[in-house]
Scaffold this motif. Structure first.
Motif, PDB file in Angstrom:
ATOM      1  N   THR A 386       0.880  -1.117  -0.001  1.00 50.11           N
ATOM      2  CA  THR A 386      -0.118   0.098   0.053  1.00 50.11           C
ATOM      3  C   THR A 386       0.671   1.279  -0.102  1.00 50.11           C
ATOM      4  OG1 THR A 386      -1.794  -1.185   1.223  1.00 50.11           O
ATOM      5  CG2 THR A 386      -1.837   1.056   1.234  1.00 50.11           C
ATOM      6  N   GLY A 387       0.739   2.091  -0.924  1.00 50.21           N
ATOM      7  CA  GLY A 387       1.399   3.378  -1.038  1.00 50.21           C
ATOM      8  C   GLY A 387       2.543   3.411  -1.750  1.00 50.21           C
ATOM      9  N   GLU A 388       3.052   2.208  -2.181  1.00 53.00           N
ATOM     10  CA  GLU A 388       4.238   1.926  -3.143  1.00 53.00           C
ATOM     11  C   GLU A 388       3.949   2.041  -4.514  1.00 53.00           C
ATOM     12  OE1 GLU A 388       7.047  -1.014  -0.330  1.00 53.00           O
ATOM     13  OE2 GLU A 388       5.821  -1.875  -2.376  1.00 53.00           O
ATOM     14  N   LYS A 389       4.915   2.379  -5.432  1.00 54.13           N
ATOM     15  CA  LYS A 389       4.724   2.626  -6.823  1.00 54.13           C
ATOM     16  C   LYS A 389       4.367   1.349  -7.449  1.00 54.13           C
ATOM     17  CE  LYS A 389       7.096   4.508 -10.736  1.00 54.13           C
ATOM     18  NZ  LYS A 389       8.417   5.174 -11.326  1.00 54.13           N
ATOM     19  N   LEU A 390       3.762   1.241  -8.639  1.00 57.29           N
ATOM     20  CA  LEU A 390       3.735   0.101  -9.232  1.00 57.29           C
ATOM     21  C   LEU A 390       4.681  -0.349 -10.252  1.00 57.29           C
ATOM     22  CD1 LEU A 390       1.546  -2.307 -10.257  1.00 57.29           C
ATOM     23  CD2 LEU A 390       0.834  -0.781 -12.134  1.00 57.29           C
ATOM     24  N   VAL A 391       5.530  -1.515  -9.839  1.00 55.43           N
ATOM     25  CA  VAL A 391       6.491  -1.877 -10.509  1.00 55.43           C
ATOM     26  C   VAL A 391       6.206  -3.373 -10.612  1.00 55.43           C
ATOM     27  CG1 VAL A 391       7.887   0.057 -10.194  1.00 55.43           C
ATOM     28  CG2 VAL A 391       7.874  -1.888  -8.538  1.00 55.43           C
ATOM     29  N   CYS A 392       7.102  -4.098 -11.566  1.00 55.48           N
ATOM     30  CA  CYS A 392       7.144  -5.456 -11.643  1.00 55.48           C
ATOM     31  C   CYS A 392       8.545  -5.929 -12.092  1.00 55.48           C
ATOM     32  CB  CYS A 392       6.116  -6.034 -12.625  1.00 55.48           C
ATOM     33  SG  CYS A 392       4.412  -5.993 -12.053  1.00 55.48           S
ATOM     34  N   GLU A 393       9.272  -6.116 -11.066  1.00 55.51           N
ATOM     35  CA  GLU A 393      10.787  -6.241 -11.506  1.00 55.51           C
ATOM     36  C   GLU A 393      11.111  -7.525 -10.360  1.00 55.51           C
ATOM     37  OE1 GLU A 393      12.395  -2.057  -8.899  1.00 55.51           O
ATOM     38  OE2 GLU A 393      12.136  -2.272 -11.227  1.00 55.51           O
ATOM     39  N   ASP A 394      12.241  -7.822 -10.501  1.00 60.20           N
ATOM     40  CA  ASP A 394      13.009  -8.703  -9.511  1.00 60.20           C
ATOM     41  C   ASP A 394      13.110  -8.398  -8.224  1.00 60.20           C
ATOM     42  OD1 ASP A 394      13.388 -10.625 -11.477  1.00 60.20           O
ATOM     43  OD2 ASP A 394      15.734  -9.994 -12.004  1.00 60.20           O
ATOM     44  N   ALA A 395      13.096  -7.078  -7.767  1.00 64.46           N
ATOM     45  CA  ALA A 395      13.189  -6.582  -6.421  1.00 64.46           C
ATOM     46  C   ALA A 395      11.880  -7.061  -5.667  1.00 64.46           C
ATOM     47  CB  ALA A 395      13.421  -5.105  -6.357  1.00 64.46           C
ATOM     48  N   ASN A 396      10.666  -6.931  -6.398  1.00 65.81           N
ATOM     49  CA  ASN A 396       9.318  -7.044  -5.623  1.00 65.81           C
ATOM     50  C   ASN A 396       8.785  -8.438  -6.085  1.00 65.81           C
ATOM     51  OD1 ASN A 396       8.763  -6.113  -8.082  1.00 65.81           O
ATOM     52  ND2 ASN A 396       6.804  -5.212  -7.457  1.00 65.81           N
ATOM     53  N   LYS A 397       9.274  -9.241  -6.689  1.00 66.69           N
ATOM     54  CA  LYS A 397       9.129 -10.703  -7.304  1.00 66.69           C
ATOM     55  C   LYS A 397       8.818 -11.538  -6.234  1.00 66.69           C
ATOM     56  CE  LYS A 397      10.331 -12.411 -11.004  1.00 66.69           C
ATOM     57  NZ  LYS A 397      11.399 -13.041 -12.068  1.00 66.69           N
ATOM     58  N   VAL A 398       7.835 -12.184  -5.897  1.00 62.47           N
ATOM     59  CA  VAL A 398       7.642 -13.077  -4.715  1.00 62.47           C
ATOM     60  C   VAL A 398       7.095 -14.443  -5.313  1.00 62.47           C
ATOM     61  CG1 VAL A 398       6.752 -11.316  -3.100  1.00 62.47           C
ATOM     62  CG2 VAL A 398       5.106 -12.282  -4.631  1.00 62.47           C
ATOM     63  N   PHE A 399       6.911 -14.699  -6.845  1.00 61.37           N
ATOM     64  CA  PHE A 399       6.687 -15.936  -7.278  1.00 61.37           C
ATOM     65  C   PHE A 399       7.043 -16.073  -8.539  1.00 61.37           C
ATOM     66  CE2 PHE A 399       3.029 -18.781  -9.189  1.00 61.37           C
ATOM     67  CZ  PHE A 399       3.209 -19.728  -8.493  1.00 61.37           C
ATOM     68  N   ASP A 400       7.460 -17.101  -8.961  1.00 58.67           N
ATOM     69  CA  ASP A 400       7.915 -17.521 -10.362  1.00 58.67           C
ATOM     70  C   ASP A 400       7.772 -19.010 -10.687  1.00 58.67           C
ATOM     71  OD1 ASP A 400       9.144 -17.378 -12.865  1.00 58.67           O
ATOM     72  OD2 ASP A 400      10.688 -16.015 -12.226  1.00 58.67           O
ATOM     73  N   THR A 401       7.269 -19.473 -11.931  1.00 57.48           N
ATOM     74  CA  THR A 401       7.039 -20.857 -12.288  1.00 57.48           C
ATOM     75  C   THR A 401       7.866 -21.129 -13.639  1.00 57.48           C
ATOM     76  OG1 THR A 401       5.150 -20.474 -13.930  1.00 57.48           O
ATOM     77  CG2 THR A 401       4.808 -21.013 -11.727  1.00 57.48           C
TER      78      THR A 401
END
Length: 530
Positions: A386-401
């Motif tokens: 909540t309150g953070e900028k929308l990004v999709c990168e390795d720093a905030n990746k929590v799941f990967d198949t």
């Protein structure tokens, strides 16, 4: 000289004039008869008297058989000769029998020189023919015999091999042959000497003797070397690809091909709804600067073209001869010369919309369009607090198949593995579709509405512990129990006092436990929120 009439007189005497003429018919005698007379004069006139007399009788019998027979035939004459008559008659019979084989000699009346073409225009057989002859000299013009000569004595009606120069394709070679020879024999004519003062009553014959009659016949041949059949060219282009794939064409060349001929390819894109046309305005591929040089029939593959647009890719192949002349070309839009370029499959998702922190979440990929066998789907999830900028990168990746992709071969819906949420916020899913080579052909967008799962916090935990409950007073006073005897053990209470103390201690312990648990749950909620 022998006499041609029945009077048995020879040369009429000195001082009398004579005439000579050559006749081919006399007293209706045939040509063969005149030839036989010539033969008899040539063979027997200058021999012994018996043979000469027999020859004289033979000539009379041949020239004027009617009169000869009326005089008694050969016996009528030989009976006048006394003893010599028997010998003369015997000779006469021998001459008559032998004369039957003599015929008038003339040049052949029919003849030819015939050529028969062999398996190739350069060779064949030649045969000379002539009626009435058995051999002759055959001379070739424009051709030779097997031994390299152009003239040789040949047996008539027998075939001989010839060789002629090879003409260029489309041209012709002409050659001829002449056969010549002679026929030797007795002619159908005699020389007649007549005595002037006695008219035709007395004629003297002079045989012509054997002669040689020349003859000659010719024949001509012409060999037309056809042009080789014009080779043909067709194609079998790759039938269909997906946009972004490589496409190619295959030219099929048939027929006789000149060494140094060349094949080139062109490709023209026809987008959906556009008119079929193949010109510079929609040309996307051309190999004119890198033609394929060929020398025989076969299949030849164009270079690869990486497709960029959806539609029909129309190929045109061109075959040129050594001079660069076009001798074969495909047609724009022909069925076997068209590659259908299909669109890439699409991928979207419908992620589970909302969960509570600690719950499981998943994504569902929806694939539409044509999918190649061996394609794969992978999922990734990125947390946005909540309150953070929308990004999709390795720093905030929590799941990967990516380590366990889903392999697919057709359109449909494919569900990701479950992810146990641990942080409140937006869980942004990104799905990726790859073709069998691993190339990315479809991918979701970070933060797309249907690709986001909202992770809600746990419900709030009460901060005030509940009031302690006072046990109801007994309805009857407890019966006094005598004190137990003192055992001397430390820490032991009397029985009545011990029971009341235990109840009080239990109530206090319950209150403490409830407060500790409430604090612990509040602390856990705060940690999760962080």
């Amino acid at each position: 000289m022998l006499c041609g009439e029945e009077e048995n007189e020879v040369w009429p005497g000195l001082g009398e004039s004579v005439q000579e003429e050559t006749v081919s018919t006399w007293k209706e005698a045939s040509g063969d008869t005149l030839a036989q007379v010539n033969w008899a004069i040539e063979q027997f006139a200058d021999t012994d008297d018996y043979s000469a007399a027999a020859a004289q009788l033979f000539i009379w019998s041949a020239i004027d058989p009617g009169t000869f027979a009326s005089k008694g035939g050969v016996t009528g004459y030989t009976s006048l000769m006394g003893d010599a008559g028997v010998t003369v008659e015997q000779y006469f019979n021998n001459i008559t029998d032998a004369s039957a084989a003599v015929t008038a000699a003339t040049a052949p009346v029919e003849g030819s020189v015939e050529f028969v073409e062999g398996s190739t225009p350069a060779t064949g057989t030649v045969t000379a023919k002539a009626t009435g002859a058995s051999s002759g000299t055959l001379t070739l013009t424009g051709a030779t015999f097997e031994d390299g000569s152009s003239s040789k004595t040949v047996n008539l009606d027998e075939s001989y091999t010839y060789t002629a120069p090879v003409a260029a394709p489309g041209a012709s070679t002409s050659f001829s042959g002449t056969v010549a020879g002679t026929v030797k024999g007795y002619p159908a004519e005699v020389s007649v000497w007549g005595v002037a003062d006695r008219g035709d009553a007395q004629k003297t014959l002079l045989g012509a003797g054997p002669k040689e009659f020349p003859w000659e016949f010719s024949g001509q041949a012409r060999v037309d070397v056809p042009l080789p059949p014009v080779p043909t060219i067709t194609t079998k282009a790759i039938a269909a690809v997906t946009v972004g794939d490589d496409a190619h064409d295959v030219a099929i060349v048939k027929g006789e091909v000149q060494a140094g001929s060349k094949v080139t390819f062109e490709a023209f894109i026809q987008k959906k709804g556009e008119k079929l046309v193949c010109d510079d305005t929609n040309k996307v591929f051309d190999t004119k600067n890198s033609p394929i040089e060929i020398s025989k029939a076969g299949e030849y593959t164009s270079g690869k073209y990486t497709t960029k647009d959806v539609g029909n890719l129309n190929w045109i192949e061109t075959l040129r001869d050594l001079s660069g002349k076009v001798i074969g070309k495909g047609e724009c839009g022909a069925p076997n010369e068209t590659t259908v370029v299909k669109p890439l499959p699409t991928i979207t998702t419908k992620a589970i919309p909302t969960v509570t922190v600690g719950d499981k979440a998943h994504d569902v990929a929806i694939v539409t369009g044509e999918v190649k066998k061996g394609s794969t789907i992978t999922f990734a999830a990125f947390i946005q607090k909540t309150g953070e900028k929308l990004v999709c990168e390795d720093a905030n990746k929590v799941f990967d198949t990516k380590g366990s992709p889903i392999e697919i071969s057709k359109a449909g819906e494919y569900t990701s593995e479950e992810y146990v949420t641990a942080t409140v916020g937006n869980l942004n899913w990104i799905e990726t579709l790859r073709d069998p080579s691993g190339k990315v052909i479809g991918k979701g967008d970070c933060g797309a509405p249907n690709e986001t799962t909202v992770v809600n916090p746990l419900p709030p935990v009460p901060t005030t512990p509940p009031a302690a409950t006072t046990p109801p007073a007994p309805s009857t006073p407890p019966v006094a129990t005598p004190p137990l005897a003192t055992t001397g053990a430390d820490g032991m209470l009397p029985l009545g006092l011990g029971t009341a103390g235990v109840l009080l201690a239990a109530a206090v312990a319950l209150l403490i436990t409830q407060r500790v648990r409430a604090k612990r749950e509040l602390k856990t909620a705060e940690q999760i929120a962080e």
